[in-house]
Scaffold this motif. Structure first.
Motif, short mmCIF file in Angstrom:
data_model
loop_
_atom_site.label_atom_id
_atom_site.label_comp_id
_atom_site.label_asym_id
_atom_site.label_seq_id
_atom_site.Cartn_x
_atom_site.Cartn_y
_atom_site.Cartn_z
N LEU A 182 8.73 -1.25 2.42
CA LEU A 182 9.04 -0.79 3.77
C LEU A 182 8.49 0.60 4.04
O LEU A 182 7.89 0.85 5.09
N LEU A 183 8.68 1.53 3.10
CA LEU A 183 8.26 2.92 3.33
C LEU A 183 6.75 3.04 3.55
O LEU A 183 6.32 3.66 4.53
N PRO A 184 5.90 2.46 2.69
CA PRO A 184 4.46 2.55 2.98
C PRO A 184 4.06 1.86 4.27
O PRO A 184 3.15 2.33 4.97
N ARG A 185 4.74 0.80 4.63
CA ARG A 185 4.41 0.10 5.88
C ARG A 185 4.76 0.97 7.09
O ARG A 185 4.05 0.97 8.10
N LEU A 186 5.85 1.72 6.98
CA LEU A 186 6.20 2.65 8.05
C LEU A 186 5.16 3.75 8.17
O LEU A 186 4.76 4.15 9.27
N ASP A 201 -8.47 14.22 12.78
CA ASP A 201 -8.12 15.21 11.76
C ASP A 201 -6.63 15.16 11.43
O ASP A 201 -6.24 15.26 10.26
N GLU A 202 -5.81 14.98 12.45
CA GLU A 202 -4.36 14.90 12.22
C GLU A 202 -4.01 13.65 11.43
O GLU A 202 -3.14 13.67 10.55
N ALA A 203 -4.67 12.53 11.72
CA ALA A 203 -4.42 11.28 11.00
C ALA A 203 -4.84 11.42 9.53
O ALA A 203 -4.13 10.96 8.63
N LEU A 204 -5.99 12.06 9.29
CA LEU A 204 -6.44 12.26 7.91
C LEU A 204 -5.48 13.17 7.15
O LEU A 204 -5.16 12.92 5.98
N LYS A 205 -4.99 14.20 7.81
CA LYS A 205 -4.03 15.11 7.18
C LYS A 205 -2.74 14.36 6.84
O LYS A 205 -2.16 14.55 5.77
N TYR A 206 -2.29 13.46 7.75
CA TYR A 206 -1.08 12.67 7.50
C TYR A 206 -1.28 11.75 6.30
O TYR A 206 -0.39 11.59 5.47
N ALA A 207 -2.46 11.14 6.21
CA ALA A 207 -2.75 10.23 5.10
C ALA A 207 -2.72 10.98 3.77
O ALA A 207 -2.16 10.49 2.78
N ARG A 208 -3.33 12.16 3.72
CA ARG A 208 -3.36 12.94 2.48
C ARG A 208 -1.95 13.35 2.05
O ARG A 208 -1.64 13.42 0.85
N THR A 209 -1.10 13.59 3.02
CA THR A 209 0.26 14.05 2.73
C THR A 209 1.16 12.93 2.27
O THR A 209 2.00 13.12 1.37
N ASN A 210 0.99 11.72 2.83
CA ASN A 210 1.98 10.66 2.63
C ASN A 210 1.50 9.44 1.85
O ASN A 210 2.32 8.63 1.43
N SER A 213 1.39 8.78 -3.01
CA SER A 213 2.37 8.13 -3.90
C SER A 213 2.27 6.61 -3.88
O SER A 213 2.83 5.93 -4.73
N PHE A 214 1.54 6.06 -2.90
CA PHE A 214 1.41 4.59 -2.80
C PHE A 214 0.01 4.11 -3.15
O PHE A 214 -0.27 2.92 -3.05
N HIS A 218 -1.01 0.13 -3.20
CA HIS A 218 -1.42 -0.26 -1.85
C HIS A 218 -2.83 0.26 -1.52
O HIS A 218 -3.12 0.63 -0.39
N MET A 219 -3.70 0.28 -2.53
CA MET A 219 -5.03 0.83 -2.33
C MET A 219 -5.83 0.05 -1.28
O MET A 219 -6.53 0.64 -0.45
N ALA A 220 -5.73 -1.27 -1.29
CA ALA A 220 -6.50 -2.07 -0.33
C ALA A 220 -6.10 -1.75 1.10
O ALA A 220 -6.97 -1.59 1.98
N GLU A 221 -4.79 -1.61 1.36
CA GLU A 221 -4.34 -1.28 2.70
C GLU A 221 -4.79 0.12 3.10
O GLU A 221 -5.20 0.36 4.24
N ILE A 222 -4.72 1.06 2.15
CA ILE A 222 -5.11 2.44 2.44
C ILE A 222 -6.60 2.51 2.76
O ILE A 222 -7.04 3.24 3.66
#
Length: 381
Positions: A182-186, A201-210, A213-214, A218-222
Motif C-alpha cells: 500500500l505505501l509504495p502504491r500511495l 524537478d519536483e517529481a524527481l525530488k519526490y522520487a529520490r526522497t521516497n 526504500s522500495f 518495486h524496481m519495475a514500477e519505479i
C-alpha cells in the motif's frame, strides 16, 4: 431458471422502453419542426396568420402523434404486465417456511448492527442506534477509528493523499507483515499527481526522497515512473497514460480499506452485509425444499444441518468442508475430521466404528498402516 426468465423479462421491458422513448422523440421532433416552419412563415411574409395556422393544424393532424405513439406504448405496457407476473412468480413474499426462530444473544446482534453503521460511514445513525438499543456501548469505541478511515478515503476522493500517506507510514511495519504494498502504491500516485502539474524537478525530488526504500522490490514500477519524466508536459498522450486512470485511485482506496480493517482486527466487509447477501443466495433452494416438505415442518425444526446442499459463491466460502471418505458425510462439531498417524484423514465417527470405540487397531482405508484410535488427533482447517 426463474432468475433467467426474470432477467429476460427485464431485458424486454428495457428494449420496449427504449423503442418507446425513441418513437416519442421522433414524433416530438416532427411537431417542433412543423411549428417552427409556421413561425418562420409568420415572421417572413405578410400572409394571413389564419391561413398559416390552418395549414399547421392540417400538418399536425397528418402527423397524428397519438396514433404513432399508441402502438409502442401498448407494447411497453404489455411488457410491463408480463414483467410484473414474472416478479410475482420468481419471488415468494412469504419466506417464513424457509427459516426457523433461533434465540440470538441480543447484545451480540446489537454490536453487529452498530458496527455495520459505522463501517458504512453512518456515524450519526450508529450513535442513535446504540443510544436506543443499548447493550452495544463497546462498539462505540470503534467509531473514531472508522471515522478516521472515512476521512482518509474522503481526502483521497478529493485527490489529497497526505492523510493516507501519514497513516500508511505510521503503520508501515504492520503493512509489511501483512504483505501489503500500500505505501509504495500511495507514493506512486503522489508522484504521478505531482508530475501532472508539470513540475518535473519536483517529481524527481519526490522520487529520490521516497522511492529508495522500495527500490529492491518495486524496481519495475519505479522504472516506469522514471520514464514518465520524459513526457511530463504530455503525459496524457504518452505510453504511460494508463497511470492517469481513476481506476488506480479506486484500487488503492480499496486496498487501504482492506488493510485499515485488517490492522483493526476487523474484516473489510461488514459481517451483517455478508450474512444477508449469503442468505439471499441460500433462500431460493430452501423455499423450494420446504414447498416439497410442506407436511414435515416439524422435522425441519429439529434438523441440525441444512437438509439440502446450498451452493454459495466463493466470496461466501470461508472454511474448508471435509467429507469423510468412508461415511460420505460432512464433518460437524460432533463429528470432526481426525488426522491419523499415517497422514490420512477420516471423521471421528468412522474411526470409532472401525476401531470398535478404540478397543482395537484397524487398517487405514488408503494405506496398509495399522491405526490406533487413541493416537488420532482432531484436525482444524
Amino acid at each position: 431458471m426463474e432468475l433467467n426468465s426474470l432477467k429476460d423479462a427485464v431485458d424486454r421491458v428495457a428494449k420496449k422502453q427504449k423503442l418507446s422513448c425513441s418513437k416519442t422523440q421522433e414524433v416530438t421532433d416532427q411537431l417542433i419542426q412543423e411549428i417552427e416552419k409556421a413561425i418562420d412563415m409568420m415572421r417572413s411574409t405578410t400572409v394571413d396568420y389564419k391561413s398559416i395556422l390552418t395549414e399547421l393544424k392540417k400538418k399536425l393532424h397528418e402527423i397524428a402523434p397519438l396514433s404513432q405513439l399508441e402502438g409502442t406504448q401498448k407494447e411497453l405496457n404489455i411488457a410491463l404486465s408480463k414483467y410484473q407476473k414474472a416478479v410475482d412468480k420468481a419471488f415468494n413474499p412469504d419466506i417464513s417456511k424457509a427459516y426457523r426462530n433461533i434465540e440470538f444473544d441480543s447484545h451480540t446482534v446489537n454490536q453487529i448492527i452498530a458496527s455495520h453503521f459505522y463501517r458504512q460511514g453512518l456515524f450519526d445513525v450508529g450513535d442513535c442506534f446504540i443510544t436506543d438499543a443499548g447493550g452495544a456501548e463497546a462498539t462505540a469505541s470503534m467509531r473514531p477509528l472508522f471515522q478516521e478511515m472515512y476521512q482518509i478515503l474522503e481526502a483521497m476522493k478529493n485527490r489529497n493523499l497526505e492523510p493516507a500517506l501519514k497513516w500508511a507510514t505510521t503503520n508501515s511495519n504492520k503493512l509489511k507483515e501483512n504483505g501489503s504494498d500500500l505505501l509504495p502504491r500511495l507514493h506512486h500516485l503522489q508522484f504521478v499527481k505531482i508530475l501532472q502539474k508539470g513540475s518535473r524537478d519536483e517529481a524527481l525530488k519526490y522520487a529520490r526522497t521516497n522511492f529508495a526504500s522500495f527500490a529492491g522490490s518495486h524496481m519495475a514500477e519505479i522504472q516506469k515512473l522514471m520514464g514518465c519524466l520524459l513526457y511530463s508536459d504530455r503525459l496524457q498522450q504518452s505510453p504511460y497514460a494508463h497511470l492517469l486512470s481513476p481506476t488506480n485511485w479506486d484500487t488503492v482506496a480499496e486496498e487501504l480499506t482492506r488493510q485499515f480493517c485488517n490492522i483493526l482486527g476487523q474484516s473489510s466487509e461488514s459481517p451483517l452485509s455478508v450474512t444477508i447477501a449469503a442468505g439471499v443466495q441460500a433462500l431460493p433452494p430452501l423455499l423450494k425444499f420446504m414447498t416439497v416438505m410442506a407436511g414435515k415442518k416439524q422435522e425441519w425444526q429439529s434438523m441440525k444441518q441444512l437438509p439440502v446442499p446450498v451452493e454459495l459463491d466463493k466470496e461466501f466460502q470461508f472454511h474448508s468442508i471435509f467429507v469423510c471418505p468412508v461415511s460420505k458425510e460432512q464433518s460437524t462439531d460432533d463429528n470432526p475430521p481426525m488426522l491419523m498417524l499415517c497422514g490420512h484423514v477420516l471423521c471421528k465417527q468412522s474411526i470409532n466404528k472401525m476401531s470398535k470405540n478404540g478397543s482395537k487397531t484397524f487398517k487405514c482405508p488408503y494405506c496398509p498402516s495399522d491405526i490406533n484410535a487413541t493416537q488420532c488427533r482432531q484436525l482444524n482447517f
